[in-house]
Structure formats: C-alpha cells, structure tokens
Design an enzyme around this catalytic site. Structure first.
Site, PDB file in Angstrom:
ATOM      1  N   ASP A 125      34.075  45.936  84.184  1.00  0.00           N
ATOM      2  CA  ASP A 125      34.431  47.106  83.053  1.00  0.00           C
ATOM      3  C   ASP A 125      35.164  46.477  82.446  1.00  0.00           C
ATOM      4  OD1 ASP A 125      35.319  49.769  83.126  1.00  0.00           O
ATOM      5  OD2 ASP A 125      37.109  49.320  83.014  1.00  0.00           O
ATOM      6  N   THR A 172      38.746  40.958  84.179  1.00  0.00           N
ATOM      7  CA  THR A 172      39.336  40.579  85.588  1.00  0.00           C
ATOM      8  C   THR A 172      38.221  39.363  86.011  1.00  0.00           C
ATOM      9  OG1 THR A 172      39.619  42.644  86.255  1.00  0.00           O
ATOM     10  CG2 THR A 172      39.582  41.297  88.654  1.00  0.00           C
ATOM     11  N   GLY A 184      37.217  45.945  96.611  1.00  0.00           N
ATOM     12  CA  GLY A 184      36.414  46.804  96.079  1.00  0.00           C
ATOM     13  C   GLY A 184      35.243  46.647  96.726  1.00  0.00           C
ATOM     14  N   GLU A 240      31.013  40.902  93.262  1.00  0.00           N
ATOM     15  CA  GLU A 240      32.381  42.156  93.358  1.00  0.00           C
ATOM     16  C   GLU A 240      31.815  43.470  93.025  1.00  0.00           C
ATOM     17  OE1 GLU A 240      35.300  43.357  92.030  1.00  0.00           O
ATOM     18  OE2 GLU A 240      35.924  42.794  90.336  1.00  0.00           O
ATOM     19  N   ASP A 241      32.396  44.775  92.693  1.00  0.00           N
ATOM     20  CA  ASP A 241      31.865  46.129  92.386  1.00  0.00           C
ATOM     21  C   ASP A 241      31.751  46.382  91.442  1.00  0.00           C
ATOM     22  OD1 ASP A 241      34.498  46.150  91.656  1.00  0.00           O
ATOM     23  OD2 ASP A 241      35.338  47.820  92.532  1.00  0.00           O
ATOM     24  N   LYS A 288      29.880  48.006  83.294  1.00  0.00           N
ATOM     25  CA  LYS A 288      29.860  48.870  82.327  1.00  0.00           C
ATOM     26  C   LYS A 288      29.659  48.159  80.809  1.00  0.00           C
ATOM     27  CE  LYS A 288      32.863  52.461  84.509  1.00  0.00           C
ATOM     28  NZ  LYS A 288      34.298  52.684  84.660  1.00  0.00           N
TER      29      LYS A 288
END
Ligand code: IMP
Ligand code: MG
Length: 177
Positions: free
Chosen positions: A104, A108, A46, A100-101, A132
C-alpha cells in the site's frame, strides 16, 4: 455484495482471475530462479492464501519460511514495523523472495526489506499479489506484482478488515457509500 464487520464490499477479482495470474507469476519465478537457491519468506497473516496457491505452482527446489510482523490496525496503516519474528532459516547467501499480500504505502515492505538485508542474502525481491500505486510512497517497488489496483480498501483471499474476511476465496473491494 457482502458485509464484513460494519462495511459492505463488492466482487473485484474472481477466483479464476486470481488463479490465472498466480500461474503466470509462478512461471516467471520458475524461469528467473532456476539454478538458484530460492527461499520464500511468507509474511503472515495476509499472504497465507496467496503463498499457498503460488508455491504449489513452483517447480524448482526451494525453501519456505514464514514470518510475522505487526503494523496494521483497521483500515489505516500505522506505518510501523517493529520486528520480523519467526524466521527459522538462514538466508545468508540465498535468493530470497518475500511474499506479501499487498503493498500500500510501501512502508511495511521497505522496513522488512531493510531488516532482512542485514542477513546478507544473495538477492532479495518482493512478490506481492496486490500493489496500490496511488498510495505508494516508498522507494522499493516490488519486483513481482500480481495486480496493480486503485486506492480502494480490499478484503478476501487472505486480506482482512479488522481480522475478518481472510477466508473469502476471492477479492472484494469496499463499496462506495
Ligand atoms: P503499507 O505499509 O502501507 O504498504 O501496508 C501494508 C499492509 O497494510 C499490508 O500488509 C496489509 O496488511 C495492510 N493493507 C494495506 N491495504 C490494505 C487493504 O486494502 N486491505 C487490507 N489490508 C491492507
Ligand atoms: Mg499484510
């Protein structure tokens, strides 16, 4: 509006918006990490596009390495990270910036951080393009954030929906149906 697999998406962050913000992040990193031993660890797949644009704007000496993990399928996070594979550089005593992309739930990145911490880097921070806050329930808030966004599914600029959409040059969010 565009279609990726079975879903429709609408424009959300333009190439220009992303590029301007990436420049600011790079400037901050160039300042904060000068005279340090920085190693960027890019989380594939990502983060490839974000990392490429960001690292082009890094002017301090640095190392770049890529790792892969598997934890995500379709539109639901499974909350599992089994291992970090492909790290071919020693990070002991170095200043690590994980790229990181999107963060959320934070599960992870929390696990990745724990796994890398065992190699005893001098410091370890997380740089994510997207965050987010409403979905986040981890305990490690990324130090460097591109955009905090609502809890809507997004694709493009490296992010996928069932492996499609990574090639889109900007970010789209799912259209309410
Ligand atoms: P987390 O463990 O819930 O923080 O999930 C992080 C991973 O889920 C990211 O690295 C992405 O691969 C994926 N992900 C989470 N939200 C989205 C999204 O809106 N679009 C695409 N991928 C996402
Ligand atoms: Mg990812």
């Amino acid at each position: 509006m565009i279609q990726v697999n079975d879903k429709y998406f609408e424009s959300y962050l333009s190439e220009e918006t992303i590029s301007n913000r990436v420049s600011v992040l790079a400037d901050n990193i160039n300042n904060d990490y000068k005279n340090k031993n920085v190693v960027f660890i890019v989380i594939l797949n990502g983060a490839f596009m974000f990392a490429s644009d960001l690292i082009k704007k890094i002017t301090i000496p640095c190392e770049v390495s890529f790792v892969k993990l598997s934890s995500y399928h379709g539109m639901q996070t499974t909350g599992r990270v089994d291992e970090v594979i492909g790290l071919n550089t020693s990070i002991t005593g170095k200043d690590v910036v994980i790229i990181e992309d999107i963060v959320d739930t934070g599960i992870t990145i929390g696990k990745v951080k724990k796994l890398l911490q065992s190699s005893q880097p001098a410091s370890l921070s997380i740089c994510t393009l997207l965050f987010k806050p409403e979905a986040f329930h981890g305990d490690i808030i990324p130090e460097i954030i591109g955009f905090s966004i609502p809890n809507d599914f997004v694709v493009g600029y490296g992010l996928d929906y069932d492996e499609k959409g990574r090639n889109l040059p900007c970010i789209y969010k799912i259209k309410a149906s």
